[in-house]
Design a protein around this motif. Structure first.
Motif, PDB file in Angstrom:
ATOM      1  N   GLN A 168       0.830  -1.196   0.000  1.00  0.00           N
ATOM      2  CA  GLN A 168       0.000   0.000   0.000  1.00  0.00           C
ATOM      3  C   GLN A 168       0.868   1.252   0.000  1.00  0.00           C
ATOM      4  O   GLN A 168       1.948   1.270   0.586  1.00  0.00           O
ATOM      5  N   LEU A 195       1.641   1.906  -8.683  1.00  0.00           N
ATOM      6  CA  LEU A 195       0.575   0.983  -9.075  1.00  0.00           C
ATOM      7  C   LEU A 195       1.031   0.106 -10.235  1.00  0.00           C
ATOM      8  O   LEU A 195       0.762  -1.100 -10.271  1.00  0.00           O
ATOM      9  N   ASP A 196       1.731   0.697 -11.193  1.00  0.00           N
ATOM     10  CA  ASP A 196       2.239  -0.081 -12.328  1.00  0.00           C
ATOM     11  C   ASP A 196       3.262  -1.128 -11.885  1.00  0.00           C
ATOM     12  O   ASP A 196       3.418  -2.167 -12.548  1.00  0.00           O
ATOM     13  N   ALA A 235       1.852  -2.111  -6.632  1.00  0.00           N
ATOM     14  CA  ALA A 235       1.119  -1.636  -5.451  1.00  0.00           C
ATOM     15  C   ALA A 235      -0.367  -1.845  -5.685  1.00  0.00           C
ATOM     16  O   ALA A 235      -0.863  -1.705  -6.812  1.00  0.00           O
ATOM     17  N   SER A 236      -1.086  -2.163  -4.625  1.00  0.00           N
ATOM     18  CA  SER A 236      -2.489  -2.543  -4.803  1.00  0.00           C
ATOM     19  C   SER A 236      -3.464  -1.727  -3.980  1.00  0.00           C
ATOM     20  O   SER A 236      -4.678  -1.942  -4.083  1.00  0.00           O
ATOM     21  N   ALA A 270      -4.888   7.948  -6.414  1.00  0.00           N
ATOM     22  CA  ALA A 270      -5.836   6.977  -5.863  1.00  0.00           C
ATOM     23  C   ALA A 270      -7.222   7.139  -6.488  1.00  0.00           C
ATOM     24  O   ALA A 270      -7.838   6.162  -6.930  1.00  0.00           O
ATOM     25  N   HIS A 322      -7.118   5.991 -10.229  1.00  0.00           N
ATOM     26  CA  HIS A 322      -6.625   4.696 -10.686  1.00  0.00           C
ATOM     27  C   HIS A 322      -6.865   3.526  -9.730  1.00  0.00           C
ATOM     28  O   HIS A 322      -6.731   2.374 -10.154  1.00  0.00           O
ATOM     29  N   ALA A 323      -7.169   3.767  -8.471  1.00  0.00           N
ATOM     30  CA  ALA A 323      -7.199   2.667  -7.505  1.00  0.00           C
ATOM     31  C   ALA A 323      -8.439   1.794  -7.661  1.00  0.00           C
ATOM     32  O   ALA A 323      -9.544   2.290  -7.897  1.00  0.00           O
TER      33      ALA A 323
END
Length: 370
Positions: free
Chosen positions: A182, A197-198, A201-202, A225, A228-229
Motif C-alpha cells: 500500500q 501501481l504499475d 502496489a495494490s 488513488a 486509478h485505484a
C-alpha cells in the motif's frame, strides 16, 4: 454441533429471510429472497474485517506479549471477526517484539478473540516528511529485511512511500511474493503514485491522511488513488475524513474498504495512552498527539458501519465496505461473505444496527466487558 439462527441474512446473492445453519463453517442457508423492509427481524451479516488495528482496551500492538490477544478481544466485541495487527514505525528491536507476538497470535486464537490473520507493517518504510502520528524512525527498505520480518509473522499488508529511492523496485518484489503493498505516509506525486501501481502496489493506506493532497494542477497521491485505484482503505470516524471526501472516494474507488486505525484508547475513558513510542491523548472521541495531530482513532467497525449508513449508503453496500471488500483485497474467499463452506463469522444486529451477537468460526463471543 450445528447451530441455527433466523433473520434477514445478507448473502452474496442478496437478502434471504430465513435460517442459517453452521458449525465452525456455514452449512446451509434456507429461506426466500426478500426485502428486509417487509419484516422487523434482525440482520445477520458477515463478520467485519479490519486490516488496520494498532490497539484497544488500553493495549498497543507494539507492546508485544499478550497485548494482541487483548486487542483482538475488544474488537471482537464490536463485530470484528478477523483483523491485521498493525505495527508502528519504530527501531528494529521494537518491530521484532511486535511481530513475534503477532506471529504467536496468528497460530493460536484465544476465546472471544477476533482471528488475527497476520500483520500490517505500517512503516518504517515511509517518508520522514509525512509521518503523521508515526515516530521518526523512518528508513529505506530492503528486500532482505522484509523477508526477515516475514519469518516472524505473515506480512499481509505493507505500507511504503514509493518516492524513496529503491522503493519502486521493492514494490514489485514484494508484490511478486504475494504481499499487498500500500502507498502511504508519502509526499509522492501523482506520477509516482501511478508508477507504484504499475509496479504492483495494490492499495492506499488511510486514504487522504498522510499523503500529498489533490490539487487541480498537482493531483498528488490522492489524485492517483481517485483516478486509478481499485482498492483503498479509509477511516470513516468522521474526524479523519470529511463526509464529502468520503462520498467522493466511494464514487471513485470501486472496492473502497474501511478500517479503524484504532489505538489503545479504543474502548477506554479519556486520558493518556501509548501509540508505539508516542504518548497520545484521548479527548472528545478523538486521539491526538500533544501538538493536536490526529493519532489513530477510537473507532470500531460496528460504529463505522453505522456512520456509512448515516452517510446514505444502503446497508448491503456498507457491509461490503467493512467486510467483503477487505476479504477480497487479501484474496480470502472463506471470510467476509455468508455462503455454505465459508467460516461461520457472523454478526447479528437489530434494526437500529446495534450489535446483538458475534460468532467467530462458529463460536459465540461474550460481548460483555472483560
Amino acid at each position: 454441533m450445528t447451530e441455527s439462527i433466523k433473520g434477514n441474512i445478507l448473502t452474496p446473492s442478496g437478502w434471504v429471510h430465513g435460517a442459517i445453519a453452521f458449525g465452525d463453517r456455514i452449512e446451509d442457508i434456507s429461506g426466500g429472497i426478500t426485502d428486509p423492509q417487509h419484516n422487523s427481524d434482525d440482520y445477520i451479516l458477515p463478520g467485519f474485517i479490519d486490516l488496520h488495528v494498532h490497539g484497544g482496551a488500553g493495549k498497543d500492538v507494539m507492546e508485544g506479549g499478550d497485548a494482541v490477544h487483548t486487542i483482538a478481544r475488544i474488537h471482537a466485541r464490536h463485530g470484528t471477526t478477523s483483523m491485521l495487527a498493525t505495527t508502528m514505525t519504530a527501531p528494529p528491536e521494537d518491530i521484532d517484539v511486535a511481530l513475534t507476538a503477532i506471529g504467536n497470535a496468528v497460530k493460536q486464537r484465544g476465546k472471544d478473540e477476533a482471528r488475527v490473520l497476520g500483520a500490517h507493517l505500517e512503516g518504517p518504510y515511509i517518508n520522514s516528511g509525512k509521518l503523521g502520528a508515526q515516530p521518526n524512525f523512518a528508513r529505506p527498505a530492503t528486500l532482505a529485511e522484509v523477508q526477515r520480518l516475514e519469518a516472524m509473522a505473515p506480512l499481509k499488508v505493507i505500507t511504503v512511500a514509493p518516492e524513496i529511492a529503491g522503493h519502486l523496485e521493492l514494490v514489485r518484489a514484494l508484490a511478486d511474493e504475494g504481499m499487498r503493498v500500500q502507498i502511504g505516509h508519502t509526499l509522492g506525486s501523482y506520477e509516482e503514485g501511478v508508477a507504484a501501481l504499475d509496479h504492483g502496489a495494490s492499495g492506499f493506506t488511510h486514504l487522504f491522511n498522510a499523503m500529498s493532497p489533490l490539487h487541480h494542477r498537482e493531483p498528488g497521491m490522492v489524485g492517483a488513488a481517485l483516478a486509478h485505484a481499485e482498492y483503498a482503505e479509509l477511516i470513516p470516524d468522521l474526524l479523519h475524513v470529511h463526509p464529502g471526501a468520503i462520498k467522493t472516494a466511494l464514487r471513485a474507488i470501486p472496492r473502497l474498504y474501511c478500517v479503524t486505525d484504532s489505538t489503545a484508547a479504543t474502548g477506554m475513558p479519556d486520558g493518556e495512552y501509548m501509540l508505539g513510542r508516542h504518548i497520545v491523548h484521548k479527548c472528545m472521541g478523538g486521539v491526538r498527539l500533544p501538538d493536536g495531530t490526529l493519532a489513530g482513532s477510537t473507532l470500531t467497525l460496528d460504529q463505522a458501519l453505522r456512520n456509512l449508513v448515516g452517510l446514505g449508503l444502503e446497508l448491503a453496500d456498507a457491509v461490503k465496505r467493512v467486510s467483503t471488500n477487505a476479504a477480497d483485497y487479501l484474496g480470502i474467499e472463506e471470510r467476509g461473505r455468508l455462503k455454505p463452506g465459508a467460516y461461520a463469522d457472523l454478526v447479528v444486529m437489530d434494526r437500529n444496527l446495534n450489535l446483538k451477537a458475534v460468532y467467530i468460526e462458529g463460536e459465540r463471543c461474550d460481548l460483555n466487558d472483560a
